[in-house]
Structure formats: structure tokens, C-alpha cells
Design a protein around this motif. Structure first.
Motif, short mmCIF file in Angstrom:
data_model
loop_
_atom_site.label_atom_id
_atom_site.label_comp_id
_atom_site.label_asym_id
_atom_site.label_seq_id
_atom_site.Cartn_x
_atom_site.Cartn_y
_atom_site.Cartn_z
N SER A 1 3.41 10.25 -7.54
CA SER A 1 4.60 10.68 -8.27
C SER A 1 4.25 11.74 -9.32
O SER A 1 3.19 11.70 -9.95
CB SER A 1 5.29 9.49 -8.94
N LYS A 2 5.15 12.69 -9.48
CA LYS A 2 4.93 13.76 -10.45
C LYS A 2 4.93 13.22 -11.87
O LYS A 2 4.20 13.68 -12.73
CB LYS A 2 6.01 14.83 -10.29
N ARG A 3 5.76 12.22 -12.12
CA ARG A 3 5.86 11.64 -13.46
C ARG A 3 4.53 11.01 -13.89
O ARG A 3 4.09 11.20 -15.02
CB ARG A 3 6.97 10.59 -13.49
N LEU A 4 3.90 10.26 -13.00
CA LEU A 4 2.63 9.63 -13.33
C LEU A 4 1.54 10.68 -13.57
O LEU A 4 0.75 10.55 -14.50
CB LEU A 4 2.19 8.67 -12.22
N THR A 5 1.52 11.72 -12.74
CA THR A 5 0.53 12.78 -12.91
C THR A 5 0.69 13.48 -14.26
O THR A 5 -0.29 13.73 -14.96
CB THR A 5 0.64 13.80 -11.77
N LYS B 1 -10.89 18.96 -21.02
CA LYS B 1 -10.35 20.08 -20.25
C LYS B 1 -10.05 19.70 -18.80
O LYS B 1 -9.69 20.54 -18.01
CB LYS B 1 -11.35 21.25 -20.26
N PHE B 2 -10.23 18.47 -18.42
CA PHE B 2 -10.03 18.02 -17.04
C PHE B 2 -8.56 17.66 -16.81
O PHE B 2 -7.93 17.04 -17.66
CB PHE B 2 -10.91 16.79 -16.77
N THR B 3 -8.00 18.06 -15.67
CA THR B 3 -6.65 17.66 -15.29
C THR B 3 -6.68 17.10 -13.88
O THR B 3 -7.49 17.51 -13.05
CB THR B 3 -5.66 18.83 -15.34
N ILE B 4 -5.79 16.18 -13.62
CA ILE B 4 -5.68 15.58 -12.29
C ILE B 4 -4.67 16.40 -11.49
O ILE B 4 -3.54 16.59 -11.94
CB ILE B 4 -5.24 14.11 -12.39
N PRO B 5 -5.03 16.87 -10.30
CA PRO B 5 -4.09 17.67 -9.51
C PRO B 5 -2.99 16.81 -8.91
O PRO B 5 -3.17 15.60 -8.70
CB PRO B 5 -4.97 18.27 -8.41
N GLN B 6 -1.87 17.42 -8.63
CA GLN B 6 -0.75 16.73 -7.98
C GLN B 6 -1.11 16.49 -6.53
O GLN B 6 -1.53 17.41 -5.82
CB GLN B 6 0.52 17.58 -8.09
N ILE B 7 -0.93 15.27 -6.05
CA ILE B 7 -1.20 14.92 -4.66
C ILE B 7 0.12 14.87 -3.93
O ILE B 7 1.05 14.18 -4.36
CB ILE B 7 -1.91 13.55 -4.57
N LEU C 1 0.83 -1.20 0.00
CA LEU C 1 0.00 0.00 0.00
C LEU C 1 0.87 1.26 0.00
O LEU C 1 0.59 2.21 -0.71
CB LEU C 1 -0.92 -0.02 1.21
N LYS C 2 1.96 1.25 0.77
CA LYS C 2 2.87 2.39 0.80
C LYS C 2 3.56 2.57 -0.55
O LYS C 2 3.76 3.70 -1.01
CB LYS C 2 3.89 2.22 1.91
N PHE C 3 3.93 1.47 -1.20
CA PHE C 3 4.55 1.56 -2.53
C PHE C 3 3.56 2.12 -3.54
O PHE C 3 3.90 2.96 -4.37
CB PHE C 3 5.04 0.18 -2.98
N ALA C 4 2.31 1.66 -3.47
CA ALA C 4 1.29 2.18 -4.38
C ALA C 4 1.06 3.67 -4.15
O ALA C 4 0.86 4.43 -5.11
CB ALA C 4 -0.02 1.41 -4.19
N LEU C 5 1.14 4.10 -2.90
CA LEU C 5 1.01 5.53 -2.60
C LEU C 5 2.14 6.32 -3.24
O LEU C 5 1.92 7.40 -3.79
CB LEU C 5 1.02 5.73 -1.09
N LYS C 6 3.35 5.79 -3.21
CA LYS C 6 4.48 6.47 -3.85
C LYS C 6 4.28 6.59 -5.36
O LYS C 6 4.61 7.60 -5.96
CB LYS C 6 5.78 5.74 -3.56
#
Length: 75
Positions: free
Chosen positions: A17-21, A34-40, A8-13
Motif C-alpha cells: 500500500s502507498k500509505r504504508l510506504t 538517507k534511505f527510502t523504501i521503494p514503492q512495490i 498472505l494475500k491480505f498481508a501483500l495488500k
């Protein structure tokens, strides 16, 4: 299906990640939406994960159908 906390912690990383976003937002732009996913930020989600680890065994959902099928969701 049990999910170990290190997984679960690995999946959170990976999810935070900025690269995936950036990759997901580029894929959305290709479709012309026009939708974008915000950086978490990982620091915002980490206290939630720590709180979940303290509540091991807590039953969230427990249901039983008429045909005998049972569903139990636990931490």
C-alpha cells in the motif's frame, strides 16, 4: 506455523500500500537517514504468489539437529 493463503494475500495488500510506504519513509526521515523504501507494485508480486500456490507441499528446508530437533519449511 501454517499461514493460509488469504492471510498472505491480505498481508501483500498491506505491504504494497502507498500509505504504508509513505508512513515508513517519513519515519526513516525523522531519524535523519538517507534511505527510502521503494514503492512495490502489487501487480509485480501477484505472479509470484500465484506460483507459490501451485507448489503447495513443496519442502524448501529440512534439517535435523543432534539433539533431535527437526525443522521443516514447506509451502
Amino acid at each position: 506455523m501454517p499461514v493460509p493463503y488469504p492471510v498472505l494475500k491480505f498481508a501483500l495488500k498491506v505491504i504494497t500500500s502507498k500509505r504504508l510506504t509513505r508512513y515508513v519513509n517519513k519515519a526513516i526521515e525523522k531519524d535523519g537517514k538517507k534511505f527510502t523504501i521503494p514503492q512495490i507494485d502489487r501487480r509485480d508480486v501477484k505472479p509470484l504468489l500465484n506460483a507459490l500456490t501451485e507448489q503447495k507441499g513443496l519442502t524448501l528446508v529440512e534439517t535435523k539437529l543432534k539433539d533431535g530437533t527437526e525443522v521443516i519449511v514447506q509451502l
